[in-house]
Design an enzyme around this catalytic site. Structure first.
Site, PDB file in Angstrom:
ATOM      1  CB  SER A  77      -1.290  -0.066   1.438  1.00  0.00           C
ATOM      2  OG  SER A  77       0.005  -0.051   2.525  1.00  0.00           O
ATOM      3  CE  LYS A 121      -3.254   2.010   4.091  1.00  0.00           C
ATOM      4  NZ  LYS A 121      -2.078   1.161   4.337  1.00  0.00           N
TER       5      LYS A 121
END
Lengths: 187, 167
Positions: A77, A121
């Site tokens: 990710s 993230k």
């Protein structure tokens, strides 16, 4: 050899010699007191050593939880910033407590979908910001704009094609942020 | 004078060491916190006098596995203000359907979230105003009341009837 009774008094004993001393009535108590004294000093030394060990472990815990720690981040990710097969990053735990996080920071947060998992993230929007994102990056150009609610942040992985982030589970509360990644230790 | 100062210095050192060792203990095992407000009456703070706030023991061992049960009283960071900590009871776990008594709304608790409410009927800052919260915001489970002495004892797990729809 004949066995003579041992109680025969020696010949030259004068009558005025004092009798053998009777045992002191407080002997066992004095023995106990000296045991306690020895035990006390041994206990004091043990407590001092245990205290040093406990302080050392406490400092390790404080540094790891409140200042700086390391973690292994893996997954697709955050490509191309972080590797797929794993990167060791340094996390600092000061910025999020002081409220100094900004869009663009890479943060590690406790996943709102599984509290046992920690994910890394990037912050795209803070509370009050309007965030525009592509709803289907592989297929179409359609986009959506959301307003980040109070007390929340909008996080997205750098690899929008393979990242389960706020586009999937919505804005995450600020309290889930565990720290900010600031250094990657290359292997 | 020098002797008194030495006594003070050694006492200060002892307090500092105790505080240092207390940090990992309160983070990993248990801590004692005061409960403010009346949103959990009558379980905590049944009277209004703020001088006699209840103090409760919060255990942190539950944060290893995050397996809470319905009816647990938990301490968590508010989803609206991360600096504030709230104490409420878990009514619904992931997958439960929770109904509100005054409307006909039924809410499904999403994965990884829980529905928390105060014991007091007066609406407070809980899931009735901000919805289900992620379980990751929890920072401990309340197990005992340690002050005042007349109400010391275990905090029981209880779920109000009729709120959860059978799934």
């Amino acid at each position: 050899m004949s066995f003579q009774p041992a109680l025969q008094a020696p010949a030259a004993t004068p009558i005025s010699q004092p009798l053998a001393r009777a045992p002191h009535p407080l002997r066992p108590i004095m023995k106990l007191l000296s045991y306690i004294k020895q035990w006390k000093s041994a206990a004091r030394e043990t407590i001092a050593r245990a205290s040093i060990a406990a302080q050392f472990l406490s400092l390790i815990h404080i540094t790891d939880a409140y200042i700086c720690s390391t973690t292994l981040v893996q997954g697709p990710s955050m490509l191309p910033t972080l590797n797929y097969s794993g990167d060791v990053v340094l996390i600092e735990h000061l910025s999020h407590r002081l409220g100094k996080l900004e869009p663009g920071d890479i943060v590690v947060v406790r996943s709102p979908v599984d509290p046992k998992k920690i994910v890394a993230k990037r912050i795209v929007g803070m509370e009050g910001d309007r965030v525009t994102y592509l709803t289907e990056p592989s297929y179409s150009e359609s986009s959506r704009t959301v307003l980040v609610p109070k007390g929340h942040v909008w996080i997205q992985g750098d690899n929008v094609y393979a990242s389960a982030d706020s586009r999937y589970f919505g804005a995450v509360p600020y309290g889930l942020i565990q720290g900010r990644a600031f250094l990657r230790i290359g292997i | 004078m020098a002797a008194a100062r030495e006594v003070l210095v050694s006492a200060a050192k002892k307090f500092f060491v105790l505080g240092l060792i207390g940090v990992p203990i309160t983070d990993r095992f248990a801590s004692v916190v005061p409960v403010r407000g009346r949103s959990m009456s009558p379980t905590f703070n049944p009277e209004t006098n703020p001088l006699f706030d209840d103090r409760v023991m919060v255990e942190k061992l539950c944060l290893r596995r995050y397996n809470f049960s319905r009816g647990d009283v938990v301490v968590f960071r508010s989803p609206v203000d991360h600096k504030e900590k709230l104490v409420k009871r878990i009514i619904g776990l992931p997958g439960d359907w929770v109904g509100t008594p005054h409307t006909y709304d039924v809410v499904k608790v999403p994965e990884g979230h829980c529905w928390v409410e105060g014991d007091n009927e007066i609406p407070s800052m809980d899931s009735r105003s901000f919805g289900p919260i992620p379980l990751g915001l929890a920072s401990g489970r309340v197990v005992r009341i340690v002050w005042p002495p007349q109400r010391m004892g275990e905090v029981e797990r209880k779920v109000p009837e009729g709120r959860l729809c059978p799934s």
